[in-house]
Design a protein around this motif. Structure first.
Motif, PDB file in Angstrom:
ATOM      1  N   ALA A  41       0.481  -1.617   0.141  1.00  0.00           N
ATOM      2  CA  ALA A  41       0.223   0.237  -0.226  1.00  0.00           C
ATOM      3  C   ALA A  41       0.652   0.919   0.133  1.00  0.00           C
ATOM      4  CB  ALA A  41      -0.927   0.508   1.089  1.00  0.00           C
ATOM      5  N   GLN A  42       2.068   0.973  -0.013  1.00  0.00           N
ATOM      6  CA  GLN A  42       3.583   2.020   0.066  1.00  0.00           C
ATOM      7  C   GLN A  42       3.154   3.139  -1.554  1.00  0.00           C
ATOM      8  OE1 GLN A  42       4.240   3.327   3.155  1.00  0.00           O
ATOM      9  NE2 GLN A  42       2.877   1.232   3.696  1.00  0.00           N
ATOM     10  N   ARG A  43       3.135   4.826  -1.169  1.00  0.00           N
ATOM     11  CA  ARG A  43       2.853   5.182  -2.395  1.00  0.00           C
ATOM     12  C   ARG A  43       4.296   5.234  -3.892  1.00  0.00           C
ATOM     13  NH1 ARG A  43      -1.302   8.381  -3.149  1.00  0.00           N
ATOM     14  NH2 ARG A  43      -2.499   8.262  -1.652  1.00  0.00           N
ATOM     15  N   TYR A  44       4.428   5.444  -4.658  1.00  0.00           N
ATOM     16  CA  TYR A  44       5.529   5.064  -5.218  1.00  0.00           C
ATOM     17  C   TYR A  44       5.314   6.188  -6.241  1.00  0.00           C
ATOM     18  CZ  TYR A  44       9.288   3.713  -8.019  1.00  0.00           C
ATOM     19  OH  TYR A  44      10.875   3.928  -8.887  1.00  0.00           O
ATOM     20  N   VAL A  45       6.566   7.429  -6.686  1.00  0.00           N
ATOM     21  CA  VAL A  45       6.813   8.396  -7.441  1.00  0.00           C
ATOM     22  C   VAL A  45       7.063   8.184  -8.200  1.00  0.00           C
ATOM     23  CG1 VAL A  45       6.815  10.779  -7.655  1.00  0.00           C
ATOM     24  CG2 VAL A  45       5.988  10.056  -5.163  1.00  0.00           C
ATOM     25  N   TYR A  46       6.432   8.133  -9.801  1.00  0.00           N
ATOM     26  CA  TYR A  46       7.025   8.317 -10.508  1.00  0.00           C
ATOM     27  C   TYR A  46       7.354   9.425 -11.888  1.00  0.00           C
ATOM     28  CZ  TYR A  46       8.065   5.880 -15.661  1.00  0.00           C
ATOM     29  OH  TYR A  46       8.229   5.889 -16.610  1.00  0.00           O
ATOM     30  N   ARG A  47       8.128   9.642 -12.133  1.00  0.00           N
ATOM     31  CA  ARG A  47       8.536  10.836 -12.990  1.00  0.00           C
ATOM     32  C   ARG A  47       7.184  11.423 -12.779  1.00  0.00           C
ATOM     33  NH1 ARG A  47      11.729   9.995 -17.114  1.00  0.00           N
ATOM     34  NH2 ARG A  47      11.353   7.781 -17.944  1.00  0.00           N
ATOM     35  N   GLY A  48       7.601  11.913 -10.882  1.00  0.00           N
ATOM     36  CA  GLY A  48       6.868  13.354 -10.903  1.00  0.00           C
ATOM     37  C   GLY A  48       5.341  12.902 -10.515  1.00  0.00           C
ATOM     38  N   ARG A  49       4.866  11.602 -10.704  1.00  0.00           N
ATOM     39  CA  ARG A  49       3.065  11.107 -10.637  1.00  0.00           C
ATOM     40  C   ARG A  49       2.869  10.514  -9.545  1.00  0.00           C
ATOM     41  NH1 ARG A  49      -0.608   8.954 -15.358  1.00  0.00           N
ATOM     42  NH2 ARG A  49      -1.853   8.000 -14.618  1.00  0.00           N
ATOM     43  N   GLU A  50       2.429  10.714  -9.047  1.00  0.00           N
ATOM     44  CA  GLU A  50       2.410   9.917  -7.118  1.00  0.00           C
ATOM     45  C   GLU A  50       1.211   8.503  -7.211  1.00  0.00           C
ATOM     46  OE1 GLU A  50       0.653  10.957  -3.990  1.00  0.00           O
ATOM     47  OE2 GLU A  50       2.891  11.204  -3.225  1.00  0.00           O
ATOM     48  N   LEU A  51       1.694   7.203  -7.617  1.00  0.00           N
ATOM     49  CA  LEU A  51       0.454   6.041  -7.749  1.00  0.00           C
ATOM     50  C   LEU A  51       0.560   5.802  -6.457  1.00  0.00           C
ATOM     51  CD1 LEU A  51       3.013   4.124 -10.536  1.00  0.00           C
ATOM     52  CD2 LEU A  51       1.049   5.856 -10.273  1.00  0.00           C
ATOM     53  N   SER A  52      -0.066   5.185  -5.901  1.00  0.00           N
ATOM     54  CA  SER A  52      -0.841   4.891  -4.249  1.00  0.00           C
ATOM     55  C   SER A  52      -0.918   3.493  -3.983  1.00  0.00           C
ATOM     56  CB  SER A  52      -3.059   5.569  -3.883  1.00  0.00           C
ATOM     57  OG  SER A  52      -3.035   4.951  -4.522  1.00  0.00           O
ATOM     58  N   ASN A  53       0.088   2.218  -4.465  1.00  0.00           N
ATOM     59  CA  ASN A  53      -0.029   1.347  -4.323  1.00  0.00           C
ATOM     60  C   ASN A  53       1.181   0.571  -5.171  1.00  0.00           C
ATOM     61  OD1 ASN A  53      -1.107  -0.710  -6.821  1.00  0.00           O
ATOM     62  ND2 ASN A  53      -3.091   0.271  -5.266  1.00  0.00           N
ATOM     63  N   ARG A  54       1.835  -0.657  -4.540  1.00  0.00           N
ATOM     64  CA  ARG A  54       2.678  -1.299  -5.380  1.00  0.00           C
ATOM     65  C   ARG A  54       2.299  -2.479  -5.916  1.00  0.00           C
ATOM     66  NH1 ARG A  54       7.682   0.507  -3.869  1.00  0.00           N
ATOM     67  NH2 ARG A  54       7.651   2.450  -2.492  1.00  0.00           N
ATOM     68  N   PHE A  55       0.563  -2.654  -6.694  1.00  0.00           N
ATOM     69  CA  PHE A  55       0.440  -3.679  -7.590  1.00  0.00           C
ATOM     70  C   PHE A  55       0.610  -3.014  -9.400  1.00  0.00           C
ATOM     71  CE2 PHE A  55      -2.062  -5.288  -3.553  1.00  0.00           C
ATOM     72  CZ  PHE A  55      -1.616  -6.688  -3.730  1.00  0.00           C
TER      73      PHE A  55
END
Length: 477
Positions: A41-55
């Motif tokens: 459930a941890q967030r990930y920032v990809y090229r400035g875009r925040e993705l709210s899970n790791r699936f």
């Protein structure tokens, strides 16, 4: 020792003891954390875009499109179900051919001017379903995998129509390549580069965030990486074997500015396997001093060396390609290292190793590449076979920095809501967990549409399910 199904390993002690016994060195947490505190459930920032899970939902080869390459209602249903998953990275969910003769089957999707509207609607249906289930404002990152099937083209029927980069001493006989006319020229490759670029332009028009220039599973992009015997500018040395990727990337960047690019890579490959006298898979005989045709192989045919895969990821970084999905092998000639499963597909061989060993190998390779390239966004594969223990292993892998995203392929067919349930803290529905019966492979290879026949009631109630049961009974008898 007697092989045990994962579903029978009900306690942590049973699972860990069995893994140790079969030599599957897996990261695993004794207690899986569900809900907002889960590593998944941890967030990930990809090229400035925040993705709210790791699936991530992995790309699969669909066998249910229309004859002209447009999505069918079955395809649209499948993508809507991906939207119900809650996964924030959708790696296409689909392998889409860049032209008709590059299809791996006559029902595979194709991207061209006539089909792009259907592909745009496919993405739209997934997003609409996602918003209905999870609200707006946190959309998934959605890509489209672009492919040409090369050696494994079947664009019109079950009959192979291969297009190869070099004459392979083992695969040629197995896949009906009997003279040099099947080897495509440098000029034809240059046309294919243009085809990939045109497909990328259309994907951008259809609203996709990125395209995957596919380099895995024995298809054309992957075969470039093992073209050590090919003469000319697309074979031989590493620079030549990666020229297709470099020139395709450059052309896409010039014609579709702003479109992101990813690569799904078979980071390791092995020699083709075949059924032995006892039907257990064994390496095909090869009489040279070393087997040179496995990208990421160590020359033995059944081991790996990450020297060239690391060079490849370094090249991706130079090309500003950050998205990398790591897989292994090919479903056509060594499926057990590519897609670990309890049961082989109907045209396969019996398993030469416990599938957990194959899962551990993919996780270990992915972790090694992530350690070498911490700045790249790495998606792992092979997790579906873990079944009930998927949350425990996936959480441990993420927490240990072995990968950035957990990719789901077959599991997204049988139980697309698994990510949503885990992230919401709900108990997983064991009746829907993929048990890797391989029916989603056996059915299409025998002319039926793709889907999860054992666990998805939609397919289980179809006439094709009865045909599949009869076919499997015949194969056993």
């Amino acid at each position: 020792m007697r092989r045990r199904p994962v579903a029978q390993l009900r306690t942590f002690a049973q699972f860990k003891t069995y893994c140790d016994a079969v030599g599957a060195d897996l990261p695993v947490d004794e207690i899986a954390v569900f809900g907002k505190e889960s590593p998944l459930a941890q967030r990930y920032v990809y090229r400035g875009r925040e993705l709210s899970n790791r699936f991530a939902v992995l790309p699969m080869e669909g066998w249910d499109g229309e004859p002209d390459g447009r999505p069918s209602e079955l395809t649209r249903r499948r993508w809507r179900r991906f939207g119900k998953s809650g996964a924030k990275l959708i790696w296409g969910g689909e392998a889409v051919a860049v032209r008709h003769d590059g299809r791996a089957n006559a029902r595979q999707l194709v991207i061209n001017a006539a089909t792009v509207g259907g592909l745009e609607a496919l993405r739209g249906g997934l997003l609409q379903t996602h918003k209905q289930n999870f609200g707006s404002g946190d959309e998934p990152l959605i890509g489209l995998q672009l492919t040409h099937s090369g050696r494994f083209c079947r664009p019109n029927s079950a009959q192979l129509a291969p297009m190869v980069l070099y004459r392979h001493p083992l695969l040629d006989a197995k896949f009906q390549v009997d003279d040099d006319s099947y080897v495509i020229s440098d000029e034809e490759i240059e046309q294919l580069i243009d085809d990939f670029c045109e497909a990328a332009v259309l994907a951008q028009q259809a609203g996709y965030d990125f395209v995957d220039i596919k380099h895995c599973h024995g298809y054309l992009g992957h075969e470039f990486l093992s073209a050590v015997d090919r003469r000319g500018k697309f074979g031989g040395c590493f620079e030549n074997r990666t020229r297709f990727l470099r020139e395709t990337t450059e052309l896409i960047r010039s014609r579709a500015p702003g479109l992101d690019i990813g690569v799904r890579l078979s980071a390791v490959d092995w020699i083709p396997f075949q059924a032995g006298a006892d039907r257990i898979g064994e390496p095909a005989p090869y009489h040279g001093p070393r087997y040179p045709y496995a990208f990421g192989g160590d020359g033995s045919g059944v081991g790996y060396d990450l020297t060239e895969p690391r060079k490849f990821l370094a090249l991706l970084r130079e090309l500003d390609i950050q998205l990398v999905c790591v897989t292994a092998g090919s479903p056509y000639y060594n499926f057990h290292i590519q897609r670990p499963a309890a049961f082989p597909p109907s045209d396969g061989y019996l398993l030469p190793e416990d599938p957990l060993v194959g899962v551990a190998r993919q996780i270990k390779v992915t972790a090694a590449l992530k350690a070498s390239f911490p700045d790249l966004t790495i998606v792992g594969s092979g997790y579906s076979y873990l079944q009930d223990w998927l949350p425990n292993v996936a959480g441990a892998a993420l927490r240990s920095g072995m990968t950035d995203f957990i990719g789901l392929g077959r599991m997204a067919l049988s139980y697309p809501e698994l990510p949503a349930d885990l992230l919401a803290g709900r108990t997983l529905d064991r009746k829907r967990i993929c048990r890797t019966f391989s029916d989603c492979t056996t059915a299409p290879r025998n002319g039926m549409v793709s889907g999860c026949y054992p666990l998805d009631d939609f397919y289980k109630s179809s006439a094709e399910y009865e045909r599949l049961i009869a076919l499997k009974k015949g194969a056993v008898s």
